[in-house]
Design a protein around this motif. Structure first.
Motif, PDB file in Angstrom:
ATOM      1  N   GLU A 233       0.830  -1.211   0.000  1.00  0.00           N
ATOM      2  CA  GLU A 233       0.000   0.000   0.000  1.00  0.00           C
ATOM      3  C   GLU A 233       0.862   1.258   0.000  1.00  0.00           C
ATOM      4  O   GLU A 233       0.526   2.267  -0.642  1.00  0.00           O
ATOM      5  CB  GLU A 233      -0.912  -0.006   1.228  1.00  0.00           C
ATOM      6  N   HIS A 234       1.983   1.223   0.716  1.00  0.00           N
ATOM      7  CA  HIS A 234       2.850   2.397   0.829  1.00  0.00           C
ATOM      8  C   HIS A 234       3.923   2.445  -0.257  1.00  0.00           C
ATOM      9  O   HIS A 234       4.839   3.272  -0.186  1.00  0.00           O
ATOM     10  CB  HIS A 234       3.503   2.418   2.212  1.00  0.00           C
ATOM     11  N   TYR A 275      -7.562  -4.367   4.027  1.00  0.00           N
ATOM     12  CA  TYR A 275      -6.670  -3.641   3.121  1.00  0.00           C
ATOM     13  C   TYR A 275      -7.159  -3.568   1.678  1.00  0.00           C
ATOM     14  O   TYR A 275      -6.536  -2.860   0.879  1.00  0.00           O
ATOM     15  CB  TYR A 275      -5.277  -4.278   3.136  1.00  0.00           C
ATOM     16  N   ARG A 278      -8.012  -0.056   0.732  1.00  0.00           N
ATOM     17  CA  ARG A 278      -6.819   0.784   0.876  1.00  0.00           C
ATOM     18  C   ARG A 278      -5.835   0.554  -0.262  1.00  0.00           C
ATOM     19  O   ARG A 278      -5.206   1.499  -0.760  1.00  0.00           O
ATOM     20  CB  ARG A 278      -6.153   0.512   2.225  1.00  0.00           C
ATOM     21  N   SER A 282      -4.694   3.399  -3.047  1.00  0.00           N
ATOM     22  CA  SER A 282      -3.328   3.855  -2.782  1.00  0.00           C
ATOM     23  C   SER A 282      -2.783   4.657  -3.966  1.00  0.00           C
ATOM     24  O   SER A 282      -2.914   4.255  -5.131  1.00  0.00           O
ATOM     25  CB  SER A 282      -2.412   2.656  -2.513  1.00  0.00           C
ATOM     26  N   HIS A 284       0.435   5.241  -4.172  1.00  0.00           N
ATOM     27  CA  HIS A 284       1.851   4.874  -4.248  1.00  0.00           C
ATOM     28  C   HIS A 284       2.114   3.723  -5.214  1.00  0.00           C
ATOM     29  O   HIS A 284       3.278   3.422  -5.490  1.00  0.00           O
ATOM     30  CB  HIS A 284       2.367   4.491  -2.856  1.00  0.00           C
ATOM     31  N   LYS A 290      -1.766  -3.085  -7.947  1.00  0.00           N
ATOM     32  CA  LYS A 290      -3.054  -3.205  -7.247  1.00  0.00           C
ATOM     33  C   LYS A 290      -3.742  -4.516  -7.611  1.00  0.00           C
ATOM     34  O   LYS A 290      -4.236  -5.247  -6.735  1.00  0.00           O
ATOM     35  CB  LYS A 290      -3.947  -2.018  -7.590  1.00  0.00           C
TER      36      LYS A 290
END
Length: 420
Positions: A233-234, A275, A278, A282, A284, A290
């Motif tokens: 996610e980050h 998640y 999320r 995201s 990022h 994804k």
């Protein structure tokens, strides 16, 4: 009938997600530009962290493999965290010449809390990465060298090759070895070359810079999957370290592994519920990552996949809802990917015929795995679980160090500073 068609079609599409992601990866490799990785020559500084709860039967084998790593002794350290132990785990660790910290906190049991507690006492600025090693595994002699080839490690994660130590025991353990090879040698290798993250599990390597920035964010019963989802996610890179191998004994009987299988499935379902949105939102990561993350988190494993497909095709044949034929084709097509990877893995197995014959157990194993998957629904969330029973390691061996390399029997400066 339309409702049945919609449900079956949605199920087929979910099962097809990994195949779609792999096709996109192949397209990216065929038509995209590959960025050459930046590597450094100096060996990264590694901390091997071993969280252990009542592991007196197995920890000596684990620490023996760690102390024999063929790696500069000044560039790595070993630290055991004896977490709420009531046996001789800490004593055996110290007998092996390894630094051991003891933690007693019955209200916060489990590996995630042990890791957080240990990391809070370590000077992360003095290391490049932390390798989380389960106490029931052993590492090959060249494990650290293989990780070092992925340096710099400080701002990314890497995943070792999880192999099966007792593949020759029976059909169950042989199938587990084939699945391990299918994942690490083929499926994850493709993801890595395409620039996609791979799932984390035992032997994960987490950059010290990430731990300084994020801490340890994963506390669910599926903490490995949660950390994978969080880092993805980050936008953090998770690379395959195929050459870094660790071995663990696979359960020889279904009863032994039931609790662990339920935890894995329940943990994965928990993570995708937390998640999924999320990851989709995201900023990022791109669409390919994804899609692949959702494919990984929704994957149910080959045996459950086969069982669901057979049930769904049977329902389509009996009910004959609108589009039944196309739904059946989509469901059958979703099996091509696991069959192809399993075939590759069998082909490279040291005993390919025995590996192939082991799948004769599949008609018995598949219904059991379906039952376990159904039971895992009750474990969604942070539910308690019973770990797999331990038996002493008898067959796990690692290569001896090459001539001239030092054996490691004591913790280095890093953990010594942590204890002061």
């Amino acid at each position: 009938m339309i409702v049945i068609s919609v449900l079956l079609l949605v199920g087929a599409l979910v099962l097809l997600l990994p195949t779609l992601s792999d096709f996109l990866s192949l397209a990216r490799l065929a038509f995209g530009r590959r960025r050459l990785p930046i590597r450094i020559r100096e060996s990264p500084r590694l901390l091997f962290l071993v969280p252990a709860h009542n592991e007196e039967l197995l920890i000596q084998s684990c620490l023996g493999s760690l102390t024999r790593l063929a790696y500069p002794t000044e560039r790595f350290d070993i630290l055991v965290v004896a977490d709420n132990c009531t046996d001789r785990t800490a004593e055996l660790a110290r007998q092996a010449g390894v630094r051991c910290l003891e933690r007693q906190d019955p209200s916060r049991r489990g590996k995630p809390y042990a890791i957080v507690w240990a990391l809070s006492q370590l000077p992360l600025g003095g290391i490049d990465a932390v390798v989380i090693v389960d106490a029931d595994t052993v590492l090959r002699n060249d494990f650290a060298e293989a990780l070092a080839r992925l340096a710099p490690l400080r701002e990314k994660a890497a995943q070792a090759y999880n192999d099966v130590a007792n593949a020759d025991d029976n059909a169950l353990t042989r199938m587990a070895a084939v699945l391990s090879a299918a994942n690490h040698r083929f499926a994850y290798a493709l993801k890595g070359r395409a620039g996609l993250n791979i799932p984390l599990s035992a032997g994960m390597c987490v950059g010290a810079g990430l731990l300084e920035r994020f801490g340890w964010p994963a506390f669910s019963i599926g903490e490995d999957w949660e950390l994978y989802a969080f880092l993805t996610e980050h936008g953090v890179r998770i690379e395959p370290a195929t050459g870094a191998r660790l071995l663990a004994q696979e359960a020889q009987f279904l009863r032994q592994s039931a609790s662990q299988r339920k935890r894995w499935m329940g943990g994965k379902l928990t993570v995708i519920l937390r998640y999924g949105r999320r990851l989709l939102s995201s900023r990022h990561i791109g669409p390919a990552q994804k899609l692949d993350a959702l494919a990984e988190l929704s994957s149910v494993g080959p045996a459950v996949h086969l069982g669901i497909t057979m049930i769904a095709v049977g329902m389509a044949a009996l009910a004959r809802p609108p589009g039944a034929m196309w739904i059946a084709v989509a469901l059958a097509a979703s099996l091509i990917r696991p069959v192809v990877y399993a075939s590759f893995a069998i082909a490279v197995d040291p005993q390919p015929l025995r590996a192939l014959l082991a799948f004769g157990y599949l008609p018995f194993y598949t219904p059991w795995r379906l039952a376990i998957a159904f039971a895992a629904l009750a474990m969604v969330g942070n539910k308690s679980w019973v770990r797999t029973g331990r038996t002493p390691n008898r067959r796990i061996t690692t290569r001896t160090p090459p001539p001239g390399s030092d054996s490691r029997a004591t913790g280095g400066d890093l953990v010594n500073r942590a204890a002061n």
